[in-house]
Design a protein around this motif. Structure first.
Motif, PDB file in Angstrom:
ATOM      1  N   GLN A  51       5.769  -0.496  -6.908  1.00  0.00           N
ATOM      2  CA  GLN A  51       5.605   0.913  -7.342  1.00  0.00           C
ATOM      3  C   GLN A  51       4.131   1.307  -7.446  1.00  0.00           C
ATOM      4  OE1 GLN A  51       8.347   2.540  -7.341  1.00  0.00           O
ATOM      5  NE2 GLN A  51       9.490   0.604  -7.157  1.00  0.00           N
ATOM      6  N   LYS A  52       3.276   0.275  -7.695  1.00  0.00           N
ATOM      7  CA  LYS A  52       1.855   0.591  -7.949  1.00  0.00           C
ATOM      8  C   LYS A  52       1.035   0.637  -6.657  1.00  0.00           C
ATOM      9  CE  LYS A  52       2.120  -2.159 -12.239  1.00  0.00           C
ATOM     10  NZ  LYS A  52       2.519  -3.574 -12.050  1.00  0.00           N
ATOM     11  N   HIS A  53       1.719   0.396  -5.518  1.00  0.00           N
ATOM     12  CA  HIS A  53       0.940   0.254  -4.283  1.00  0.00           C
ATOM     13  C   HIS A  53       1.278   1.290  -3.217  1.00  0.00           C
ATOM     14  CE1 HIS A  53      -1.366  -3.423  -5.045  1.00  0.00           C
ATOM     15  NE2 HIS A  53      -0.361  -3.761  -5.835  1.00  0.00           N
ATOM     16  N   ARG A  54       0.294   1.470  -2.329  1.00  0.00           N
ATOM     17  CA  ARG A  54       0.480   2.349  -1.159  1.00  0.00           C
ATOM     18  C   ARG A  54      -0.095   1.557   0.011  1.00  0.00           C
ATOM     19  NH1 ARG A  54       0.608   7.771   0.356  1.00  0.00           N
ATOM     20  NH2 ARG A  54      -1.126   8.582   1.595  1.00  0.00           N
ATOM     21  N   ALA A  55       0.733   1.271   0.996  1.00  0.00           N
ATOM     22  CA  ALA A  55       0.290   0.426   2.115  1.00  0.00           C
ATOM     23  C   ALA A  55      -0.022   1.285   3.333  1.00  0.00           C
ATOM     24  CB  ALA A  55       1.377  -0.589   2.447  1.00  0.00           C
ATOM     25  N   ALA A  56      -0.942   0.793   4.135  1.00  0.00           N
ATOM     26  CA  ALA A  56      -1.239   1.440   5.424  1.00  0.00           C
ATOM     27  C   ALA A  56      -1.060   0.402   6.523  1.00  0.00           C
ATOM     28  CB  ALA A  56      -2.677   1.963   5.439  1.00  0.00           C
ATOM     29  N   VAL A  57      -0.591   0.851   7.682  1.00  0.00           N
ATOM     30  CA  VAL A  57      -0.533  -0.012   8.866  1.00  0.00           C
ATOM     31  C   VAL A  57      -1.495   0.589   9.885  1.00  0.00           C
ATOM     32  CG1 VAL A  57       0.925  -1.139  10.585  1.00  0.00           C
ATOM     33  CG2 VAL A  57       1.919  -0.429   8.386  1.00  0.00           C
ATOM     34  N   SER A 105      -3.854   0.758  -0.863  1.00  0.00           N
ATOM     35  CA  SER A 105      -4.281  -0.404  -1.661  1.00  0.00           C
ATOM     36  C   SER A 105      -4.060  -1.700  -0.865  1.00  0.00           C
ATOM     37  CB  SER A 105      -3.497  -0.446  -2.978  1.00  0.00           C
ATOM     38  OG  SER A 105      -2.105  -0.410  -2.719  1.00  0.00           O
ATOM     39  N   ILE A 106      -3.197  -1.611   0.181  1.00  0.00           N
ATOM     40  CA  ILE A 106      -2.947  -2.774   1.051  1.00  0.00           C
ATOM     41  C   ILE A 106      -3.005  -2.292   2.502  1.00  0.00           C
ATOM     42  CG2 ILE A 106      -1.306  -4.611   1.677  1.00  0.00           C
ATOM     43  CD1 ILE A 106      -0.064  -4.165  -1.146  1.00  0.00           C
ATOM     44  N   ILE A 107      -3.683  -3.046   3.354  1.00  0.00           N
ATOM     45  CA  ILE A 107      -3.809  -2.658   4.763  1.00  0.00           C
ATOM     46  C   ILE A 107      -3.223  -3.753   5.647  1.00  0.00           C
ATOM     47  CG2 ILE A 107      -5.438  -2.149   6.630  1.00  0.00           C
ATOM     48  CD1 ILE A 107      -7.354  -1.018   4.493  1.00  0.00           C
ATOM     49  N   PHE A 108      -2.240  -3.398   6.480  1.00  0.00           N
ATOM     50  CA  PHE A 108      -1.629  -4.319   7.439  1.00  0.00           C
ATOM     51  C   PHE A 108      -2.231  -4.032   8.814  1.00  0.00           C
ATOM     52  CE2 PHE A 108       2.137  -6.266   5.338  1.00  0.00           C
ATOM     53  CZ  PHE A 108       2.113  -5.570   4.131  1.00  0.00           C
ATOM     54  N   ALA A 109      -2.634  -5.090   9.527  1.00  0.00           N
ATOM     55  CA  ALA A 109      -3.166  -4.887  10.874  1.00  0.00           C
ATOM     56  C   ALA A 109      -3.019  -6.172  11.677  1.00  0.00           C
ATOM     57  CB  ALA A 109      -4.636  -4.478  10.819  1.00  0.00           C
ATOM     58  N   ALA A 110      -2.732  -6.012  12.984  1.00  0.00           N
ATOM     59  CA  ALA A 110      -2.532  -7.193  13.846  1.00  0.00           C
ATOM     60  C   ALA A 110      -3.232  -7.011  15.185  1.00  0.00           C
ATOM     61  CB  ALA A 110      -1.051  -7.436  14.085  1.00  0.00           C
ATOM     62  N   ASP A 111      -3.978  -8.059  15.570  1.00  0.00           N
ATOM     63  CA  ASP A 111      -4.433  -8.107  16.975  1.00  0.00           C
ATOM     64  C   ASP A 111      -3.619  -9.211  17.649  1.00  0.00           C
ATOM     65  OD1 ASP A 111      -7.612  -9.760  16.197  1.00  0.00           O
ATOM     66  OD2 ASP A 111      -5.544 -10.530  16.250  1.00  0.00           O
ATOM     67  N   ASP A 112      -4.047  -9.687  18.812  1.00  0.00           N
ATOM     68  CA  ASP A 112      -3.227 -10.688  19.523  1.00  0.00           C
ATOM     69  C   ASP A 112      -3.292 -12.061  18.880  1.00  0.00           C
ATOM     70  OD1 ASP A 112      -3.825  -9.330  22.861  1.00  0.00           O
ATOM     71  OD2 ASP A 112      -2.494  -8.726  21.220  1.00  0.00           O
ATOM     72  N   HIS A 119      -5.578  -6.993   0.762  1.00  0.00           N
ATOM     73  CA  HIS A 119      -5.522  -6.313  -0.546  1.00  0.00           C
ATOM     74  C   HIS A 119      -6.909  -5.723  -0.815  1.00  0.00           C
ATOM     75  CE1 HIS A 119      -5.038  -5.538  -4.791  1.00  0.00           C
ATOM     76  NE2 HIS A 119      -3.806  -6.006  -4.817  1.00  0.00           N
ATOM     77  N   VAL A 120      -7.036  -4.396  -0.770  1.00  0.00           N
ATOM     78  CA  VAL A 120      -8.350  -3.736  -0.875  1.00  0.00           C
ATOM     79  C   VAL A 120      -9.030  -4.065  -2.203  1.00  0.00           C
ATOM     80  CG1 VAL A 120      -9.544  -1.511  -0.836  1.00  0.00           C
ATOM     81  CG2 VAL A 120      -7.569  -1.882   0.655  1.00  0.00           C
ATOM     82  N   GLY A 121      -8.258  -4.045  -3.293  1.00  0.00           N
ATOM     83  CA  GLY A 121      -8.848  -4.288  -4.622  1.00  0.00           C
ATOM     84  C   GLY A 121      -9.321  -5.715  -4.800  1.00  0.00           C
ATOM     85  N   LYS A 122      -8.464  -6.687  -4.402  1.00  0.00           N
ATOM     86  CA  LYS A 122      -8.796  -8.107  -4.639  1.00  0.00           C
ATOM     87  C   LYS A 122      -9.730  -8.653  -3.562  1.00  0.00           C
ATOM     88  CE  LYS A 122      -4.088  -9.337  -6.201  1.00  0.00           C
ATOM     89  NZ  LYS A 122      -2.957 -10.207  -5.773  1.00  0.00           N
TER      90      LYS A 122
END
Ligand code: PYL
Length: 269
Positions: A51-57, A105-112, A119-122
């Motif tokens: 509930q406390k988080h907002r994720a981006a891909v 607050s969280i960023i998901f990303a993938a390369d090959d 986790h942006v904060g930590k």
């Protein structure tokens, strides 16, 4: 790591509810429970923390480029668990800047080569390989109604296999490890909790519980396995051939992204 295709994930988001029901049928628990077990937290903790988080891909164009539907599939799994999530309009570094501007607050990303949740904060991250290995062991443990003291065959000592071995040890399972590359087995040669296997056919017939973390496809036949075998197979393509899939399907855990992404979210919170 085998690269997914758009075809592998084509109907993932529209079939998440049905997929979750099939997980419950096979393991007795749902995706949120499997991910939280793999992360060592309760399902309630997961639901509250989300509930406390907002994720981006963030789509990444490097290497072989964007996989059509990949970012949207990751987003749908994260949203399915109840977490706010958006796919950035921009890709690459501009996408990272956009994610931060939009208060992710969280960023998901993938390369090959790597797929991470940051986790942006930590300032810490979780790798998809480790998360997938732990998530699939969590699913196998529920399907087997516990793995403490049980022999479990792990095929492949790459990032997914290593993640699987770490949770298997925590659960008190007796790890049996096979890998074609002797180099990959080196870290486990002096590990008292891991027994090395050198014959694939012998190992497949000897052990009931199997985690296939190899990128090889169709090398396991129906007659290679014990009648009551249970398999967790994160590897794409699937290691079971069609005959084995028909026979062991009801006791097989296999998906292109769901358990790995759900466990990344549970581990990074
Ligand atoms: C993370 C998946 C699981 C299995 N194989 C891994 C894979 O396909 N990795 C490549 C992912 C590339 C994503 C692309 C995009 O659309 O952002 N760079």
């Amino acid at each position: 790591m085998t690269r997914l295709t758009t075809h592998d994930i084509a109907k993932l988001d529209s079939e998440l509810t049905q997929y979750n029901l099939s997980l419950i049928e096979k393991t007795g628990v749902d995706l949120a429970a499997i991910a939280s077990f793999a992360a060592g937290i309760t399902r309630e903790n997961l639901k509250q923390a989300i509930q406390k988080h907002r994720a981006a891909v963030v789509p990444i164009t490097s290497g072989q480029g964007i996989i059509g539907g990949f970012a949207e599939s990751v987003q749908s799994i994260i949203q399915f668990l109840g977490c706010a999530c958006f796919v950035t309009e921009a890709a690459n570094v501009a996408g990272i800047a956009e994610a931060i501007d939009r208060k992710a607050s969280i960023i998901f990303a993938a390369d090959d080569d790597r797929f991470i949740a940051y986790h942006v904060g930590k300032g810490s991250y979780v790798d998809n390989g480790e998360a997938t290995g732990r998530g699939y062991v969590a699913a196998l443990a529920h399907m087997a109604k516990g793995l403490k003291g049980q022999d479990v065959l792990v095929l492949g000592a790459g990032p997914v296999g290593q993640g699987a071995i770490s949770l298997l040890k925590e659960l008190g399972a007796r790890v049996k490890l096979f890998d074609l590359q002797a180099e990959a087995l080196k870290p486990y040669q002096t590990d008292a909790l891991v027994t090395l296997e050198f014959s694939l056919s012998e190992a497949l017939s000897k052990y009931r519980f199997i985690l296939d973390a190899t990128p090889a496809g169709g090398f396991i036949g129906a007659d290679d396995l014990q009648p009551l075998a249970m398999l967790a197979a994160p590897g794409i393509p699937l290691g079971l051939n069609l005959e084995a899939l028909a026979k062991f399907g009801p006791h097989l855990i296999h998906d292109p992204l769901q358990i790995g992404v759900a466990t990344m979210l549970a581990m990074i919170l």
